[in-house]
Design a protein around this motif. Structure first.
Motif, PDB file in Angstrom:
ATOM      1  N   GLY A  84      14.434 -46.942  63.232  1.00  0.00           N
ATOM      2  CA  GLY A  84      14.203 -46.955  61.787  1.00  0.00           C
ATOM      3  C   GLY A  84      14.826 -45.735  61.122  1.00  0.00           C
ATOM      4  N   ASP A 179      11.982 -49.339  51.999  1.00  0.00           N
ATOM      5  CA  ASP A 179      11.520 -49.363  53.386  1.00  0.00           C
ATOM      6  C   ASP A 179      10.339 -50.334  53.428  1.00  0.00           C
ATOM      7  OD1 ASP A 179      10.286 -48.962  55.831  1.00  0.00           O
ATOM      8  OD2 ASP A 179      10.702 -46.805  55.877  1.00  0.00           O
ATOM      9  N   THR A 203      11.312 -51.400  65.138  1.00  0.00           N
ATOM     10  CA  THR A 203      10.475 -50.902  66.241  1.00  0.00           C
ATOM     11  C   THR A 203       9.028 -51.390  66.096  1.00  0.00           C
ATOM     12  OG1 THR A 203      11.787 -48.868  66.057  1.00  0.00           O
ATOM     13  CG2 THR A 203       9.785 -48.755  67.398  1.00  0.00           C
ATOM     14  N   LYS A 204       8.591 -51.550  64.865  1.00  0.00           N
ATOM     15  CA  LYS A 204       7.190 -51.866  64.576  1.00  0.00           C
ATOM     16  C   LYS A 204       6.981 -53.390  64.613  1.00  0.00           C
ATOM     17  CE  LYS A 204       6.893 -47.395  63.742  1.00  0.00           C
ATOM     18  NZ  LYS A 204       7.136 -46.827  62.408  1.00  0.00           N
TER      19      LYS A 204
HETATM   20  C1  LIG Z   1       8.137 -45.818  62.058  1.00  0.00           C
HETATM   21  C2  LIG Z   1       8.686 -45.824  60.698  1.00  0.00           C
HETATM   22  C3  LIG Z   1       9.993 -45.387  60.450  1.00  0.00           C
HETATM   23  C4  LIG Z   1      10.868 -44.826  61.532  1.00  0.00           C
HETATM   24  O1  LIG Z   1      11.169 -45.778  62.500  1.00  0.00           O
HETATM   25  P1  LIG Z   1      11.618 -45.366  63.992  1.00  0.00           P
HETATM   26  O2  LIG Z   1      12.023 -46.656  64.593  1.00  0.00           O
HETATM   27  O3  LIG Z   1      10.429 -44.719  64.611  1.00  0.00           O
HETATM   28  O4  LIG Z   1      12.744 -44.412  63.832  1.00  0.00           O
HETATM   29  C5  LIG Z   1      10.462 -45.451  59.150  1.00  0.00           C
HETATM   30  N1  LIG Z   1       9.691 -45.901  58.147  1.00  0.00           N
HETATM   31  C6  LIG Z   1       8.440 -46.345  58.348  1.00  0.00           C
HETATM   32  C7  LIG Z   1       7.633 -46.842  57.202  1.00  0.00           C
HETATM   33  C8  LIG Z   1       7.886 -46.302  59.630  1.00  0.00           C
HETATM   34  O5  LIG Z   1       6.645 -46.702  59.819  1.00  0.00           O
END
Ligand SMILES: *Cc1c(COP(=O)(O)O)cnc(C)c1O
Length: 389
Positions: A84, A179, A203-204
């Motif tokens: 992210g 985002d 990732t989430k």
């Molecule tokens: C986790 C997250 C990120 C960063 O993502 P990574 O894959 O950990 O680099 C960016 N924005 C939000 C809202 C997040 O929850």
């Protein structure tokens, strides 16, 4: 072909261009491809996202994952990146140069905040932070001719502020970037509201199984090409293996997010009635300060609930230690319910004022609701809160 299908169906059909007759996504790990034709080899140097040239430029599995994201976001094009933050920093440095200006939401994911407060100024990029829940303040902070980006996060991590996408999308001049990690494409589609670029930490929730580091960005082809060209030098390339897991995650995205959102809504309501809970922040509840906006632009309240324990820091730490099902771990959106207490972990080094400016109180708990049975989750959460009185 998939454009007129409903999103649930698109999620099953999309991103299959390089699978041949295999029903499961095919993993293409190769970083380079034989260039049998010299003329074609020369052309490939200049093509956007070629799947069969060199791994940093594109690859079949990574491109298929990105294409699936584009169809779920209703975008012309998308690009997958290594995380992210890889996506966000590539967007920022692809579109901004020294002397440019960014208007950003003040309460965002903490590493986004670090990028904007610590890194951007080193390159002469000015950032103005505003409370983006007041969209008039965002617009007022835009300096015509100098502001290149308006950057917001909704729902915001960890405070669950909801930003009015229609109002941000209507701001003329700068590129608007959202985002949308917490929502996933199931809960909201920022491009439908006039936003220029939507990005996710895939990732989430998108990859959804806690086994892939991925970022994505989607928007118009021309803009994605600009981001892609910068990503060639920035190097935050998505791995083929993680993209393959991302594609698998997408097939069940709707089912997972619907189930997790339904459980989150139940838990949010019960938490609000709990005597040890001072307040609950869940966009799906009508006592959320931005509920009317959430109801307009989100199909559900999402999979994450934030609440404040009346007992403050001690109560928060005790609750996290007492949970047996909910796991104390960073991240959200996966099958396991995760619980975090920012005041004793990620935000422990901040002062109370700094924390409160980020929407984190002493007793703030963030619960990422997973796929366990909701009654088992409630039993766990309720017992842990009671143990934390
Ligand atoms: C986790 C997250 C990120 C960063 O993502 P990574 O894959 O950990 O680099 C960016 N924005 C939000 C809202 C997040 O929850």
């Amino acid at each position: 072909m998939t454009d007129d299908l409903r999103p649930e169906t698109q999620a099953i059909r999309a991103g299959r261009e390089h699978d041949g007759s295999s029903l499961a996504p095919v993993l293409w790990p190769s970083t380079t491809y034989r260039l049998d034709d010299l003329e074609r080899a020369r052309e490939l140097n200049f093509e956007s996202r070629p799947p069969d040239f060199y791994g940093r430029n594109g690859s079949p599995t990574v491109n298929d994952f990105a294409d699936a994201i584009a169809s779920l976001e209703g975008a012309e094009a998308a690009l997958a990146l290594g995380s992210g933050m890889g996506a966000l920093s590539t967007i920022v440095f692809a579109l901004c140069s020294g002397g440019d200006h960014i208007v950003a939401q003040s309460r965002t994911f903490s590493v986004t905040n670090q990028l904007l407060t610590l890194v951007c100024p080193r390159f002469g990029i000015d950032v103005t932070f505003v409370d983006a829940t007041d969209s008039g303040a965002v617009e007022a902070a835009v300096e015509p001719g100098r502001t290149m980006l308006v950057l917001v996060e909704t729902p915001a991590n960890p405070g669950l502020d909801v930003i009015d996408l229609e109002a941000i999308g209507a701001i003329a001049g700068p590129f608007t970037v959202v985002d949308s990690t917490m929502a996933t494409p199931v809960v909201q589609r920022p491009l439908d509201h006039g936003i220029d670029l939507v990005m996710h930490a895939a990732t989430k929730g998108i990859a959804g199984h806690n086994d892939a580091m991925l970022g994505v960005v989607a928007g118009e082809q021309e803009l994605i090409d600009v981001v892609w060209r910068h990503h060639l030098v920035h190097g935050a390339v998505a791995s083929a293996y993680d993209s393959w897991n991302g594609l698998r995650g997408l097939r069940t995205l709707h089912a997972r997010v619907h189930q997790q959102s339904a459980s989150a809504a139940v838990l949010a309501d019960r938490l609000a009635d709990h005597p040890a809970v001072a307040s609950v922040r869940y966009p799906g509840r009508d006592d959320h300060p931005h509920h009317a906006i959430a109801a307009r632009q989100m199909s559900s309240g999402g999979t994450v609930v934030a609440f404040d324990l009346a007992g403050g820091v001690e109560a928060g730490a005790r609750m996290v230690r007492s949970c047996e099902l909910a796991v104390n771990a960073a991240s959200f959106g996966g099958p396991e319910t995760l619980i975090t207490h920012p005041a004793s972990t990620t935000a422990a080094t901040l002062t109370l004022d700094e924390r409160e400016a980020m929407g984190i109180g002493d007793g703030t708990i963030r619960l990422s609701v997973g796929l366990e049975h909701v009654e088992d989750l409630w039993d766990d959460v309720d017992a842990a809160i009671s143990g934390s009185d």
